[in-house]
Design a protein around this motif. Structure first.
Motif, PDB file in Angstrom:
ATOM      1  N   TRP A   1      39.290  35.617  44.934  1.00  0.00           N
ATOM      2  CA  TRP A   1      37.683  35.735  44.415  1.00  0.00           C
ATOM      3  C   TRP A   1      37.543  36.832  43.380  1.00  0.00           C
ATOM      4  O   TRP A   1      37.858  38.011  43.606  1.00  0.00           O
ATOM      5  CB  TRP A   1      36.868  36.328  45.836  1.00  0.00           C
TER       6      TRP A   1
ATOM      7  N   SER B   1      35.388  38.512  40.283  1.00  0.00           N
ATOM      8  CA  SER B   1      34.046  38.739  39.640  1.00  0.00           C
ATOM      9  C   SER B   1      34.432  39.703  38.577  1.00  0.00           C
ATOM     10  O   SER B   1      35.182  40.508  38.546  1.00  0.00           O
ATOM     11  CB  SER B   1      33.166  39.660  40.905  1.00  0.00           C
TER      12      SER B   1
ATOM     13  N   ALA C   1      31.183  37.412  43.053  1.00  0.00           N
ATOM     14  CA  ALA C   1      32.627  36.829  43.316  1.00  0.00           C
ATOM     15  C   ALA C   1      32.664  35.433  43.366  1.00  0.00           C
ATOM     16  O   ALA C   1      31.915  34.899  44.073  1.00  0.00           O
ATOM     17  CB  ALA C   1      33.164  37.501  44.304  1.00  0.00           C
TER      18      ALA C   1
ATOM     19  N   THR D   1      37.528  42.388  38.978  1.00  0.00           N
ATOM     20  CA  THR D   1      37.648  42.736  40.260  1.00  0.00           C
ATOM     21  C   THR D   1      38.121  41.600  41.360  1.00  0.00           C
ATOM     22  O   THR D   1      37.382  40.557  41.204  1.00  0.00           O
ATOM     23  CB  THR D   1      36.323  43.288  40.941  1.00  0.00           C
TER      24      THR D   1
ATOM     25  N   ARG E   1      39.633  39.910  44.905  1.00  0.00           N
ATOM     26  CA  ARG E   1      39.404  39.994  46.288  1.00  0.00           C
ATOM     27  C   ARG E   1      40.552  39.416  47.099  1.00  0.00           C
ATOM     28  O   ARG E   1      40.472  38.035  46.664  1.00  0.00           O
ATOM     29  CB  ARG E   1      38.081  39.687  46.804  1.00  0.00           C
TER      30      ARG E   1
END
Length: 163
Positions: free
Chosen positions: A17, A19, A25, A58, A60
């Protein structure tokens, strides 16, 4: 958070994920390679707005049970079509691409011709954090999308008579 958790999550990642900036995201398929993630986006491929132009994102990643285990700030490096890294990585990435038509070399050539971006996401150790998970479900209202499917009424071959 130890880097061992991040390293293991990156090695096993097939979906991340990502973003960019303050954007949402988005789930993108990826290929782990030498401690980093490789992602392709662009025309005819997955939609990742702003990723090709970004310098950081970012990311995840999930664990073995499917839940979020690590959030990391990663450096974004775009590979140049025809460059040494592109020629090495694009065929490997093409092999991981499911349901693609043509050979792996033809797919890599199409990515270069269509202007698709292949980016390398490299973790930076100091920005790795364990996710601060809320006690609630975390469910959010779905975002608006142009991908809508009209639902039709069921087809009936014969008229049903009431007795």
């Amino acid at each position: 958070m130890t880097s061992a958790v991040l390293d293991e999550a990156v090695k096993k990642a097939a979906l991340a994920w990502v973003s960019v900036g303050d954007g949402p995201a988005l789930g993108v398929w990826c290929m782990p390679l030498d401690g980093s993630l490789i992602v392709v986006s662009g025309p005819g491929e997955q939609h990742a707005p702003g990723l090709a132009e970004a310098s950081a994102a970012t990311v995840r990643l999930r664990g073995d049970n499917g839940g979020l285990i690590v959030v990391a700030e990663m450096a974004v490096t775009r590979l140049t079509p025809g460059g040494e890294e592109w020629n090495e990585i694009a065929p490997q990435l093409a092999q991981k691409r499911l349901n693609a038509s043509g050979t792996f070399d033809e797919l890599a050539a199409r990515w270069a011709a269509d202007g698709c971006a292949i980016v390398r996401l490299t973790p930076s150790e100091q920005d790795t954090t364990a996710p601060d998970l809320p006690s609630g479900s975390g469910a959010a209202v779905p975002r608006e999308t142009p991908a809508r499917v009209e639902t039709r009424r069921p087809f009936k071959l014969h008229r049903v008579r009431k007795s």
